[in-house]
Design an enzyme around this catalytic site. Structure first.
Site, PDB file in Angstrom:
ATOM      1  N   TYR A  73       4.044   6.244   9.966  1.00 39.17           N
ATOM      2  CA  TYR A  73       2.916   5.353   9.429  1.00 39.17           C
ATOM      3  C   TYR A  73       4.301   4.240   8.903  1.00 39.17           C
ATOM      4  O   TYR A  73       3.848   2.994   9.036  1.00 39.17           O
ATOM      5  CB  TYR A  73       2.153   5.513   8.473  1.00 39.17           C
ATOM      6  CG  TYR A  73       0.274   4.465   8.379  1.00 39.17           C
ATOM      7  CD1 TYR A  73      -0.411   4.744   9.215  1.00 39.17           C
ATOM      8  CD2 TYR A  73       1.178   4.117   7.054  1.00 39.17           C
ATOM      9  CE1 TYR A  73      -1.331   4.035   8.905  1.00 39.17           C
ATOM     10  CE2 TYR A  73      -0.254   2.538   7.397  1.00 39.17           C
ATOM     11  CZ  TYR A  73      -1.269   3.015   8.327  1.00 39.17           C
ATOM     12  OH  TYR A  73      -2.043   2.129   8.293  1.00 39.17           O
ATOM     13  N   LYS A 104       1.025   0.326  14.570  1.00 39.61           N
ATOM     14  CA  LYS A 104       2.319   0.231  15.356  1.00 39.61           C
ATOM     15  C   LYS A 104       2.363  -1.184  15.938  1.00 39.61           C
ATOM     16  O   LYS A 104       3.706  -2.062  16.402  1.00 39.61           O
ATOM     17  CB  LYS A 104       2.449   1.432  16.013  1.00 39.61           C
ATOM     18  CG  LYS A 104       2.645   2.610  15.479  1.00 39.61           C
ATOM     19  CD  LYS A 104       4.311   2.255  14.780  1.00 39.61           C
ATOM     20  CE  LYS A 104       4.147   2.973  13.245  1.00 39.61           C
ATOM     21  NZ  LYS A 104       3.504   2.823  12.378  1.00 39.61           N
ATOM     22  N   TYR A 158      -9.558   6.181   7.279  1.00 39.43           N
ATOM     23  CA  TYR A 158      -8.924   6.357   8.419  1.00 39.43           C
ATOM     24  C   TYR A 158      -9.964   7.903   8.354  1.00 39.43           C
ATOM     25  O   TYR A 158     -10.206   8.741   7.970  1.00 39.43           O
ATOM     26  CB  TYR A 158      -7.517   6.776   8.857  1.00 39.43           C
ATOM     27  CG  TYR A 158      -7.022   5.753   9.027  1.00 39.43           C
ATOM     28  CD1 TYR A 158      -6.380   4.859   7.958  1.00 39.43           C
ATOM     29  CD2 TYR A 158      -6.582   5.292  10.658  1.00 39.43           C
ATOM     30  CE1 TYR A 158      -5.472   4.015   8.277  1.00 39.43           C
ATOM     31  CE2 TYR A 158      -6.161   3.841  10.489  1.00 39.43           C
ATOM     32  CZ  TYR A 158      -5.256   3.651   9.549  1.00 39.43           C
ATOM     33  OH  TYR A 158      -4.364   2.754   9.359  1.00 39.43           O
ATOM     34  N   PRO A 199      -5.252   0.819  18.176  1.00 38.80           N
ATOM     35  CA  PRO A 199      -4.479  -0.210  16.842  1.00 38.80           C
ATOM     36  C   PRO A 199      -4.373   1.055  16.290  1.00 38.80           C
ATOM     37  O   PRO A 199      -3.791   0.715  14.374  1.00 38.80           O
ATOM     38  CB  PRO A 199      -5.685  -0.881  16.842  1.00 38.80           C
ATOM     39  CG  PRO A 199      -6.507  -0.977  17.830  1.00 38.80           C
ATOM     40  CD  PRO A 199      -6.266   0.097  18.763  1.00 38.80           C
ATOM     41  N   HIS A 209       0.841  -1.238   0.393  1.00 40.46           N
ATOM     42  CA  HIS A 209       0.451  -0.199   0.110  1.00 40.46           C
ATOM     43  C   HIS A 209       0.821   0.964   0.408  1.00 40.46           C
ATOM     44  O   HIS A 209       2.078   1.599   0.398  1.00 40.46           O
ATOM     45  CB  HIS A 209      -1.181  -0.274   1.562  1.00 40.46           C
ATOM     46  CG  HIS A 209      -2.176  -1.143   0.932  1.00 40.46           C
ATOM     47  ND1 HIS A 209      -3.502  -0.433   1.369  1.00 40.46           N
ATOM     48  CD2 HIS A 209      -1.970  -2.091   0.775  1.00 40.46           C
ATOM     49  CE1 HIS A 209      -3.953  -1.312   1.137  1.00 40.46           C
ATOM     50  NE2 HIS A 209      -3.517  -2.833   0.649  1.00 40.46           N
TER      51      HIS A 209
HETATM   52  C1  PHB Z   1      -6.471  -4.106  10.449  1.00 42.27           C
HETATM   53  O1  PHB Z   1      -6.341  -4.137   8.978  1.00 42.27           O
HETATM   54  O2  PHB Z   1      -6.230  -5.050  11.088  1.00 42.27           O
HETATM   55  C2  PHB Z   1      -5.454  -2.476  10.466  1.00 42.27           C
HETATM   56  C3  PHB Z   1      -5.556  -1.832   9.417  1.00 42.27           C
HETATM   57  C4  PHB Z   1      -4.933  -0.856  10.219  1.00 42.27           C
HETATM   58  C5  PHB Z   1      -4.616   0.083  11.383  1.00 42.27           C
HETATM   59  C6  PHB Z   1      -5.225  -1.164  12.537  1.00 42.27           C
HETATM   60  C7  PHB Z   1      -6.081  -2.345  11.752  1.00 42.27           C
HETATM   61  O3  PHB Z   1      -4.592   0.710  11.914  1.00 42.27           O
END
Ligand code: PHB
Length: 394
Positions: A385, A297, A204, A293, A75
């Site tokens: 990130y 990280k 997000y 989450p 990504h």
């Molecule tokens: C996930 O795909 O489970 C996932 C992706 C990004 C995050 C948290 C969880 O920041």
């Protein structure tokens, strides 16, 4: 009572413990890895999915069993949605790096296969009951094996890689709770569903109804989350209610709906243990810290700890040099607190807190705008990130 002698006893067969045993073996240092869970539990528990470039590079080196490059997806950015606008953060142009979507349980399937193929002493369904002698040169573990028989492991070093309810932590930190701790007044309602991806990249979203994250697993399975009350009962919502809730939070993107086959509530906590190492024992990964989450990280931070501890253990066990080990805690903590800050910052910028006032919500939008409209702001987010470079020297 059976007694095994090894150089390093590693408690926990998660990403941290398995990767450490691999790196130690490459240096000719033998270890035993113990986990209280069954192999199936470890390989099937759904966790997060984003790997930093540095994590991918080190996993790819583990051997031919790593499918990260074949099954994982690169990504090159994420989308931040707020105030009915969509903004993309492009990672390669800002940092020269990307991230990979490759779920943690897939990483574990790969690592377990690699460790067993290498003849690793890897014991499932095995509990550790006590940790002794960490202040001596020969610490030991006492436990109960899968058949209910007691055993002892005598080692030169003990590693707690056994997650947030670590049994090694009290022996290192003095108690299970001796750390810096923060709880959040919200959680994530997570789903896995059978549907095609709704977006090329992760979304997000900060919305007036609260946060949502549109993530993925593969072409046919998607992972999505929306902010909820920590006490939410996952069975209380119908599939349609879940989809409506998610859709209301990403008004710019039409979600492709499909059958939901798993639901869970993820609690949000930040924790950092006060002592990462005592004598001949140290903590890595979730045994040492927990992050919410939002910044993805958790596993990446565990890998960063392991890279450092591996250096320290090689110096100690191959060259009798304790100095890198003496620097382990201080060095690891610097990255841990940067990741703690980033995870807290992403969380606080994107979620609606029950105490939020209208002022707070307007300020959040100002904060988001100051990130996406400035190259410096986008770069700050992208660097964190995609992951700061790993420190490989101690
Ligand atoms: C996930 O795909 O489970 C996932 C992706 C990004 C995050 C948290 C969880 O920041």
């Amino acid at each position: 009572m059976t007694t095994t002698r090894t150089r390093v006893a590693i408690v926990g067969a998660g990403p941290a413990g398995l990767l450490l045993s691999h790196l130690l073996e490459q240096a000719g240092i033998d270890s035993v890895v113990l986990d209280s869970r069954t192999r199936d539990e470890i390989e099937q528990t759904i966790r997060a999915g984003i790997l930093e470039q540095g994590t991918v590079d080190i996993l790819a080196e583990v051997g031919t069993t790593s499918r990260v490059h074949t099954t994982g997806h690169r990504h090159d950015g994420i989308e931040l949605h707020f105030a009915d606008e969509a903004h993309r953060i492009d990672f390669p142009s800002l940092t020269g790096r990307s991230v990979w979507l490759y779920p943690q349980h897939e990483v574990l399937i790969d690592l377990i296969a690699a460790r067993l193929a290498a003849g690793q002493d890897l014991r499932f369904s095995t509990t550790v009951d006590s940790v002794e002698g960490v202040d001596t040169a020969s610490p030991s573990l006492q436990g109960t094996d899968a058949e209910g028989q007691p055993f002892t492991i005598e080692a030169e070093f003990i590693v707690g890689a056994d997650g947030s309810r670590s049994v090694v932590r009290p022996a290192v930190a003095g108690s299970a709770t001796n750390g810096f701790f923060r709880e959040y007044p919200f959680a994530w309602f997570g789903i896995l569903c059978e549907a095609p991806p709704s977006s090329d990249e992760l979304i997000y979203s900060n919305s007036a109804n609260g946060f949502a994250l549109i993530s993925q697993r593969n072409e046919t399975v998607q992972r999505m989350y929306f902010q909820c009350d920590p006490e939410t009962d996952t069975a209380a919502l119908s599939e349609e209610q879940i989809w409506d809730e998610l859709q209301s939070r990403v008004p710019n993107t039409e979600l492709k709906r499909g059958p939901i086959f798993q639901r869970d509530v993820l609690r949000f906590r930040s924790f950092v243990v006060k002592e990462l190492r005592k004598g001949r024992a140290a903590l890595v990964g979730d045994a040492a810290h927990t992050v919410p989450p939002t910044g993805a990280k958790g596993m990446n931070l565990a890998v960063a700890d392991v890279i450092l501890l591996n250096q320290a253990l090689q110096a100690l066990l191959l060259r009798n040099d304790e100095r890198p080990l003496d620097r382990y805690a201080e060095t690891a903590q610097k990255r841990i607190w940067k990741a703690q800050h980033f995870s807290w910052w992403m969380t606080s910028m994107l979620h609606l807190s029950p105490e939020s006032t209208e002022f707070d919500q307007m300020r959040q939008l100002g904060e988001l705008r100051s990130v996406v409209e400035s190259e410096a702001g986008r770069t700050y987010l992208a660097e964190a990130y995609t992951g700061w470079p790993f420190q490989t020297e101690l």
